[in-house]
Design a protein around this motif. Structure first.
Motif, PDB file in Angstrom:
ATOM      1  N   THR A 157      -8.470  20.434  20.570  1.00  0.00           N
ATOM      2  CA  THR A 157      -8.277  19.655  19.326  1.00  0.00           C
ATOM      3  C   THR A 157      -8.384  20.833  18.645  1.00  0.00           C
ATOM      4  O   THR A 157      -8.710  21.463  18.394  1.00  0.00           O
ATOM      5  CB  THR A 157      -9.960  19.265  19.135  1.00  0.00           C
ATOM      6  N   MET A 158      -7.331  20.114  17.072  1.00  0.00           N
ATOM      7  CA  MET A 158      -7.298  20.901  15.554  1.00  0.00           C
ATOM      8  C   MET A 158      -7.270  20.520  14.806  1.00  0.00           C
ATOM      9  O   MET A 158      -7.265  19.698  14.747  1.00  0.00           O
ATOM     10  CB  MET A 158      -5.525  21.872  16.131  1.00  0.00           C
ATOM     11  N   SER A 200      -7.620  16.892  15.004  1.00  0.00           N
ATOM     12  CA  SER A 200      -5.898  16.611  15.788  1.00  0.00           C
ATOM     13  C   SER A 200      -6.134  17.181  17.098  1.00  0.00           C
ATOM     14  O   SER A 200      -7.103  17.420  17.486  1.00  0.00           O
ATOM     15  CB  SER A 200      -5.177  17.442  15.010  1.00  0.00           C
ATOM     16  N   GLU A 255      -4.928  16.448  21.120  1.00  0.00           N
ATOM     17  CA  GLU A 255      -3.731  15.838  21.601  1.00  0.00           C
ATOM     18  C   GLU A 255      -3.321  14.944  23.166  1.00  0.00           C
ATOM     19  O   GLU A 255      -4.467  14.823  22.883  1.00  0.00           O
ATOM     20  CB  GLU A 255      -3.937  17.574  22.674  1.00  0.00           C
ATOM     21  N   ALA A 271      -4.144  10.934  15.651  1.00  0.00           N
ATOM     22  CA  ALA A 271      -5.310  11.897  14.332  1.00  0.00           C
ATOM     23  C   ALA A 271      -6.654  10.954  14.790  1.00  0.00           C
ATOM     24  O   ALA A 271      -6.427   9.740  13.980  1.00  0.00           O
ATOM     25  CB  ALA A 271      -4.290  12.587  14.232  1.00  0.00           C
ATOM     26  N   HIS A 305       0.207  15.949  17.412  1.00  0.00           N
ATOM     27  CA  HIS A 305      -0.889  17.308  18.875  1.00  0.00           C
ATOM     28  C   HIS A 305       0.351  17.069  19.539  1.00  0.00           C
ATOM     29  O   HIS A 305      -0.569  16.716  20.528  1.00  0.00           O
ATOM     30  CB  HIS A 305      -1.933  16.939  18.176  1.00  0.00           C
ATOM     31  N   SER A 360       0.093  22.382  16.728  1.00  0.00           N
ATOM     32  CA  SER A 360      -0.396  21.008  15.616  1.00  0.00           C
ATOM     33  C   SER A 360       0.591  20.957  14.875  1.00  0.00           C
ATOM     34  O   SER A 360       0.634  22.214  13.804  1.00  0.00           O
ATOM     35  CB  SER A 360      -1.719  20.258  15.602  1.00  0.00           C
ATOM     36  N   CYS A 417      -5.388  25.405   9.130  1.00  0.00           N
ATOM     37  CA  CYS A 417      -5.812  24.488  10.255  1.00  0.00           C
ATOM     38  C   CYS A 417      -6.820  25.175  11.217  1.00  0.00           C
ATOM     39  O   CYS A 417      -7.052  27.119  10.854  1.00  0.00           O
ATOM     40  CB  CYS A 417      -4.498  24.670  10.638  1.00  0.00           C
TER      41      CYS A 417
END
Lengths: 108, 117
Positions: B32-33, B50, B52, B56, B71, B77, B94
């Motif tokens: 997760t971002m 975001s 993976e 999103a 991502h 991402s 980010c």
């Protein structure tokens, strides 16, 4: 809605003095808080965190105090240095809701 | 410690063009971002999460067709600002969590200053 806010937008201290930056939160269920430091033109940098099962946590020259009764936390910086000049944000874990930030200026 | 790299640090583009910003976790995997936007003298505003391998999640008021997030891997991402306009000029940041994300702090990139002329 949820919010995390700060009492003062700016704080000016003399070099060597202690700084105290305050933060209020509204969600009583919040259980994890983080303090970040953001220097101009950079991303936030982690300083210290605290979980709700603690009232106090100490790091190097920094201490975070958590008062769950009044939903308030503070960041104390001991012997403030010019390099501490930055904007400080508190955030709660959830969606990482950030407060407005306090800009700390250190006078030599 | 966990390092998040963001590229480019600055970009100037013409109105109507698209700009891609990359966010990489250098020494850890990030399922997760998060993408933030920050205006001068203001706090960070979460734009989207975001994930993976999946779509999103956008915050209320953020146009998903305007700010495309991909991502594709556990370490990368991207945020693409499509058909950029001057009002999109901002500081984009980010972040990612290193592990056991629920109880660990975010690590931030150094941001991308976007200027749309």
């Amino acid at each position: 809605g949820e919010s995390v806010g700060l009492h003062l937008p700016t704080l000016s201290v003399q070099e060597g003095d202690n700084s105290i930056i305050n933060c209020a939160y509204s969600n009583s269920a919040s259980d994890y808080f983080i303090w970040y430091k953001q220097e101009s033109g950079k991303g936030p940098q982690f300083i210290i965190d605290i979980r709700s099962n603690m009232d106090k946590r100490q790091g190097q020259r920094v201490t975070v105090l958590l008062n769950k009764t009044v939903k308030h936390l503070s960041l104390q910086i001991a012997a403030t240095q010019p390099g501490d000049s930055a904007v400080y944000f508190c955030a709660e874990r959830g969606k990482l809701i950030f407060g407005q930030g306090t800009e700390l200026s250190v006078k030599p | 410690g966990a390092v998040v790299s963001q590229h480019p640090s600055r970009v100037i583009c013409k109105s109507g063009t698209s700009v891609k910003i990359e966010c990489r976790s250098l020494d850890f995997q990030a399922t997760t971002m998060f993408w933030y936007r920050q205006f001068p003298k203001q706090s960070l505003m979460l734009m989207a999460t975001s994930n993976e391998g999946s779509k999103a999640t956008y915050e209320q008021g953020v146009e998903k067709d305007k700010f495309l997030i991909n991502h594709a891997s556990l370490t990368l991402s991207t945020l693409t600002v499509t058909s950029a306009h001057p009002e999109d000029s901002s500081f984009y940041i980010c972040s990612a969590r290193s592990a056991g994300w629920y109880n660990s702090p975010l690590h931030f990139g150094n941001g991308t200053r976007l200027t749309v002329t």
